[in-house]
Design a protein around this motif. Structure first.
Motif, PDB file in Angstrom:
ATOM      1  N   LEU B   4     -61.255  87.194 -54.608  1.00 24.38           N
ATOM      2  CA  LEU B   4     -60.180  86.870 -53.687  1.00 24.38           C
ATOM      3  C   LEU B   4     -60.671  85.789 -52.726  1.00 24.38           C
ATOM      4  N   ILE B  39     -58.017  84.791 -57.252  1.00 23.26           N
ATOM      5  CA  ILE B  39     -56.740  84.961 -56.563  1.00 23.26           C
ATOM      6  C   ILE B  39     -56.796  84.323 -55.174  1.00 23.26           C
ATOM      7  N   LYS B  40     -55.803  83.539 -54.901  1.00 21.40           N
ATOM      8  CA  LYS B  40     -55.715  82.933 -53.573  1.00 21.40           C
ATOM      9  C   LYS B  40     -54.876  83.846 -52.690  1.00 21.40           C
ATOM     10  N   THR B  41     -55.455  84.362 -51.640  1.00 21.51           N
ATOM     11  CA  THR B  41     -54.731  85.321 -50.806  1.00 21.51           C
ATOM     12  C   THR B  41     -54.335  84.690 -49.476  1.00 21.51           C
ATOM     13  N   ASP B 122     -51.701  88.298 -53.793  1.00 22.25           N
ATOM     14  CA  ASP B 122     -51.443  86.882 -53.928  1.00 22.25           C
ATOM     15  C   ASP B 122     -50.031  86.638 -53.390  1.00 22.25           C
ATOM     16  N   ASN B 125     -47.047  85.447 -55.587  1.00 25.41           N
ATOM     17  CA  ASN B 125     -46.672  86.189 -56.778  1.00 25.41           C
ATOM     18  C   ASN B 125     -45.978  87.479 -56.370  1.00 25.41           C
ATOM     19  N   GLU B 128     -47.168  91.045 -57.419  1.00 25.71           N
ATOM     20  CA  GLU B 128     -48.234  91.777 -56.734  1.00 25.71           C
ATOM     21  C   GLU B 128     -47.675  92.563 -55.560  1.00 25.71           C
TER      22      GLU B 128
END
Ligand code: FES
Ligand code: FES
Lengths: 131, 298
Positions: B4, B39-41, B122, B125, B128
């Motif tokens: 992440l 994953i880009k959070t 994310d 998205n 999620e």
């Protein structure tokens, strides 16, 4: 994309999607789960630890066992690779050596699920300092 | 394994996008792109020590990561399972490295409610979000509760505005519901102008779907079919993510006509503020949105 039509649909969708976040969800609370550490130093990898770990991860999710898998470095048992340590919540960790796919299955079905001991246990000769 | 990486404004400004790209490239080079998910959070709340990179499932928390550190993280941590000590957070009191966020003093005392999904999902998205129970509250309201019941629930919850006045939310909704009008609007005040304030941004960037869901619930309760978000033009990332969330919600039938198969329709538009502090005030904000001068009135 078909539209979500009801609360029930949405819940069904959540159930399906939940597993994609499993890895993260579990990481928030590792103490309550079965923890499996796979020795993945040079000799572990050479002995096939990676395949065993993958196999075991699939098997665990098949059996519905909530387990966290981590890789660790050398555990000092080069003679018995692949080795892994299994910590069932509330019990002392146990190290198993010479783990192949079959033994991995056994560990999950017999030891983790039923608490029976299986072959290949290496007496633990170390302690970890808990933070 | 999941990696992440914080894609919030704080970390972005210290190059986290380059870090993400490096992860993609190096993982591909090693043939690990299928095993490791990147994953880009949203913001982890620890911007001071950003960019933040978190490795799951062992919950390792790396701070102040530079793009050139990525190779070491991949080679040491992801491949060999050895954490990179220099990148771990150092406890300023005893100078010890702390490997996961659970044991950091900063996080120990936190229970995240509004920000529960920030830095976890994310934000681009919607699936999620849904996996974490997103939009279920809306679905429940629409299928099992009347607007009056929603308001009663809101009152019982004791929820209040988080500005200085602390106005009870349930009461506000009740007053709006009672008001008769041809067209009602739900306005989300995302004009964060106070010097140093950086928290609306966290939720907008990190979990925009919860804003969308909450606005729709409010619309149902008060009888509004349109929602407007008044947001600062200086928050480009928050705007982007909010737009993505709105579009995805429409696609999934969670926004727009006949939400979730009910007869309730609701849609959201954005209005940009030009960054005037006073426009965070309710009446000034409304003036501004309809194209007048942003001055408060009584
Ligand atoms: S490298 Fe395998 S036990 Fe040491
Ligand atoms: S923006 Fe990355 S931690 Fe806040």
């Amino acid at each position: 994309m078909t539209k979500v039509k009801s609360l029930a649909d949405l819940k069904a969708m959540r159930e399906k999607l939940q597993s994609t976040l499993d890895v993260r969800e579990k990481a928030e609370n590792p103490e309550s789960l079965v923890q499996i550490k796979v020795a993945m130093a040079t000799c572990g990898i050479a002995a096939g630890a990676k395949q065993v770990m993958e196999h075991m991860m699939n098997k665990a999710s098949e059996l519905g066992i909530a387990a966290v898998f981590t890789q660790t470095g050398c555990m000092g048992y080069c003679h018995a690779e692949p080795t892994l340590e299994v910590r069932v919540p509330g019990k002392d960790p146990i190290v198993f050596g010479h783990v192949d796919n079959n033994r991995a299955d056994e560990i999950l079905t017999k030891y983790v699920q039923n608490g029976e001991l299986v072959e290949g246990i290496i007496p633990v000769n170390y302690e970890t300092i808990d933070k | 394994m999941h990696v992440l990486i914080c894609g919030g404004t704080g970390c972005k400004s210290s190059n986290s996008l380059q870090i993400i790209e490096n992860f993609h490239n190096i993982l591909k080079e090693k043939g690990l792109q299928d095993e490791v998910q990147v994953i880009k959070t949203g913001c982890f709340g620890f911007c001071e020590k950003g960019p933040i990179v978190k490795i799951m499932p062992d919950n390792t928390f790396y701070t102040q990561v530079k793009p050139e550190d990525v190779r070491r993280i991949v080679e040491e941590h992801l491949v060999k399972g050895r954490k990179v000590p220099e990148l771990l957070y150092m406890n300023p009191e005893n100078k010890e490295h702390v490997s996961d966020s659970k044991h950091m003093d900063f996080y120990k005392k936190q229970i995240r409610i509004a920000l529960r999904n920030c830095g976890f999902v994310d934000p681009e998205n919607i699936e999620e979000s849904i996996a974490r129970g997103g939009y279920e509250a809306l679905a429940k309201c629409l299928s099992e509760m009347t607007p009056e019941q929603v308001i009663a629930e809101m009152k019982a919850s004791g929820l209040r505005g988080r500005g200085g006045a602390g106005f009870p939310t349930g009461l506000k909704w009740e007053l709006c519901a009672k008001n008769k009008a041809d067209q009602k609007y739900v306005i989300c005040n995302a004009d964060e102008g106070d010097p140093g304030a950086f928290m609306d941004r966290s939720i907008l960037e990190g979990d925009p779907n919860s804003i969308v869901e909450a606005m729709a619930i409010c619309g149902y309760a008060i009888g509004a079919t349109k929602g407007l978000v008044y947001i600062r033009a200086e928050y480009p990332l928050a705007i982007d993510r909010l737009k993505i969330a709105i579009n995805q919600a429409r696609e999934y039938g969670l926004l727009g006509e006949n939400i979730l198969g009910s007869d309730f329709s609701f849609d959201i538009e954005l209005r940009y503020g030009a960054g005037a502090f006073v426009c965070g005030e309710e009446t000034a904000l409304i003036h501004c949105m309809v194209g007048q001068r942003g001055v408060p009135t009584l």
